[in-house]
Write a protein that holds these residues in place. Structure first.
Motif, short mmCIF file in Angstrom:
data_model
loop_
_atom_site.label_atom_id
_atom_site.label_comp_id
_atom_site.label_asym_id
_atom_site.label_seq_id
_atom_site.Cartn_x
_atom_site.Cartn_y
_atom_site.Cartn_z
N ILE A 94 4.28 32.45 -0.85
CA ILE A 94 4.16 32.12 -2.27
C ILE A 94 4.07 33.40 -3.10
O ILE A 94 3.21 34.24 -2.85
N ARG B 37 3.84 34.89 -7.04
CA ARG B 37 3.40 34.46 -8.38
C ARG B 37 3.58 35.59 -9.39
O ARG B 37 3.22 36.74 -9.12
N ALA C 5 -1.28 30.05 -12.19
CA ALA C 5 -1.06 28.60 -12.31
C ALA C 5 -1.57 27.95 -11.03
O ALA C 5 -1.89 28.64 -10.06
N GLY C 6 -1.62 26.63 -11.06
CA GLY C 6 -1.87 25.84 -9.85
C GLY C 6 -3.10 26.27 -9.07
O GLY C 6 -4.17 26.48 -9.64
N SER C 7 -2.92 26.42 -7.76
CA SER C 7 -4.07 26.69 -6.88
C SER C 7 -4.68 28.06 -7.14
O SER C 7 -5.87 28.27 -6.90
N ASP D 48 5.90 30.83 -10.52
CA ASP D 48 5.63 31.07 -9.10
C ASP D 48 6.60 30.25 -8.25
O ASP D 48 7.34 29.42 -8.80
N PHE D 49 6.62 30.49 -6.96
CA PHE D 49 7.50 29.73 -6.08
C PHE D 49 7.08 29.91 -4.62
O PHE D 49 6.34 30.85 -4.30
N LYS D 50 7.58 29.01 -3.80
CA LYS D 50 7.29 29.02 -2.37
C LYS D 50 8.58 29.16 -1.58
O LYS D 50 9.55 28.44 -1.86
N ASP E 226 11.25 21.53 -6.98
CA ASP E 226 10.19 21.08 -6.06
C ASP E 226 9.32 22.25 -5.60
O ASP E 226 8.16 22.07 -5.28
N THR E 227 9.93 23.42 -5.52
CA THR E 227 9.26 24.55 -4.85
C THR E 227 9.00 25.74 -5.78
O THR E 227 8.54 26.78 -5.31
N CYS E 228 9.34 25.58 -7.05
CA CYS E 228 9.11 26.66 -8.03
C CYS E 228 8.40 26.06 -9.24
O CYS E 228 8.56 24.87 -9.54
N ARG E 229 7.66 26.90 -9.96
CA ARG E 229 7.21 26.49 -11.30
C ARG E 229 8.10 27.19 -12.32
O ARG E 229 8.23 28.41 -12.30
N ARG F 134 3.50 15.93 -10.10
CA ARG F 134 2.14 16.11 -9.56
C ARG F 134 1.08 15.70 -10.57
O ARG F 134 0.07 15.12 -10.21
P1 TMP Z 1 0.16 26.22 -5.73
O1 TMP Z 1 -0.23 26.88 -7.04
O2 TMP Z 1 -0.18 24.77 -5.69
O3 TMP Z 1 -0.38 26.97 -4.55
O4 TMP Z 1 1.76 26.28 -5.64
C1 TMP Z 1 2.43 27.52 -5.68
C2 TMP Z 1 3.93 27.28 -5.65
O5 TMP Z 1 4.33 26.73 -4.42
C3 TMP Z 1 4.43 26.31 -6.73
O6 TMP Z 1 5.62 26.86 -7.29
C4 TMP Z 1 4.74 25.05 -6.01
C5 TMP Z 1 5.04 25.49 -4.60
N1 TMP Z 1 4.57 24.57 -3.58
C6 TMP Z 1 5.45 24.06 -2.67
O7 TMP Z 1 6.65 24.33 -2.71
N2 TMP Z 1 4.97 23.22 -1.70
C7 TMP Z 1 3.67 22.89 -1.60
O8 TMP Z 1 3.28 22.13 -0.72
C8 TMP Z 1 2.75 23.44 -2.56
C9 TMP Z 1 1.30 23.10 -2.50
C10 TMP Z 1 3.25 24.27 -3.53
#
Ligand code: TMP
Length: 236
Positions: free
Chosen positions: A92, A94, A98-100, A175-177, A197-200, A216
């Motif tokens: 991840i 950033r 944001a988020g977590s 951010d992104f994963k 799905d995997t980026c903000r 979400r």
């Molecule tokens: P987070 O702030 O919830 O940790 O998420 C960080 C980034 O990762 C966000 O862009 C969404 C992405 N993400 C996934 O692709 N899969 C996941 O299971 C989670 C929790 C986040």
């Protein structure tokens, strides 16, 4: 190349074997989950959008020096990819809080970092993908130090490219994963997907959310947000 048996079904994609030992087919679903599968739903048209956006961005990344698993788009939802074994780390990156991150450290969302951050989660649904550091990943044998170093380098390269690319389309990459895989010769390549799905993604002017946070967080307009990202990036 012929599609053969289903090897795996994840929350958002299925993976099939093919007549070529070194090639898999991924098939993108409209299913959406959040909070480790506790929240379930459907985002109409998501599979096709994520398939096409991922493929478009991976081809761009290849030209920017990031090796990927991409082989060939087969149709709206299906793509041929190189066979990899996935490194069980969610990577991840950033640029803004944001988020977590915001939750864990008790800060507001939207703080712009002077430098991008990187973190890993251990990809393990039973454990809820816990945060993990390099030394624990090494202890668990999830990757070698050389692989971790390479993955970090590639992840920051992806960020440099994507952040600049999104900005041209009036989108802030928050951010992104990413997930990486090993080819049979051990080469590390970018795998999985790059999508809403995997980026903000936030609109640069209004900060409107154009990603899965709309699902979400029950913000409404989920399909519209995915379509808007598709329109901005691919003009369709
Ligand atoms: P987070 O702030 O919830 O940790 O998420 C960080 C980034 O990762 C966000 O862009 C969404 C992405 N993400 C996934 O692709 N899969 C996941 O299971 C989670 C929790 C986040």
């Amino acid at each position: 190349m012929e599609k053969k048996e289903q090897l795996y079904e994840g929350k958002a994609k299925k993976v099939y074997a093919t007549s070529d030992q070194e090639v898999y087919i991924v098939s993108y679903k409209d299913d959406a989950t959040a909070f480790n599968g506790q929240k379930k739903g459907t985002i109409l048209g998501k599979g096709a959008i994520n398939n096409r956006m991922t493929n478009f961005l991976m081809q761009k990344l290849e030209t920017a020096g990031v090796p990927t698993h991409f082989v060939q788009e087969l149709n709206d939802r299906e793509t041929a990819v190189k066979k990899v074994s996935i490194v069980p780390l969610e990577v991840i990156v950033r640029n803004l809080s944001a988020g977590s991150f915001a939750k864990r450290y008790g800060v507001e969302e939207g703080i712009v970092f002077a430098q991008p951050t990187i973190e890993f989660s251990y990809k393990n649904d039973d454990l809820g993908d816990p945060l993990i550091n390099d030394s624990h990943a090494l202890a668990l044998g999830l990757a070698t130090q050389a692989e971790i170093d390479r993955i970090k380098d590639l992840a920051f390269r992806v960020n440099d490219f994507l952040k600049a690319f999104m900005k041209e389309h009036n989108v802030d990459l928050v951010d992104f994963k990413l997930e990486f895989g090993r080819l049979s010769d051990g080469t590390i390549v970018l795998a999985d997907e790059i999508s809403p799905d995997t980026c903000r993604f936030w609109d640069s002017a209004t900060h409107e959310k154009l990603d899965k946070d709309r699902f979400r967080r029950d913000l409404g307009g989920v399909e519209d947000a995915y379509q808007e990202m598709m329109r901005r990036i691919l003009g369709q």
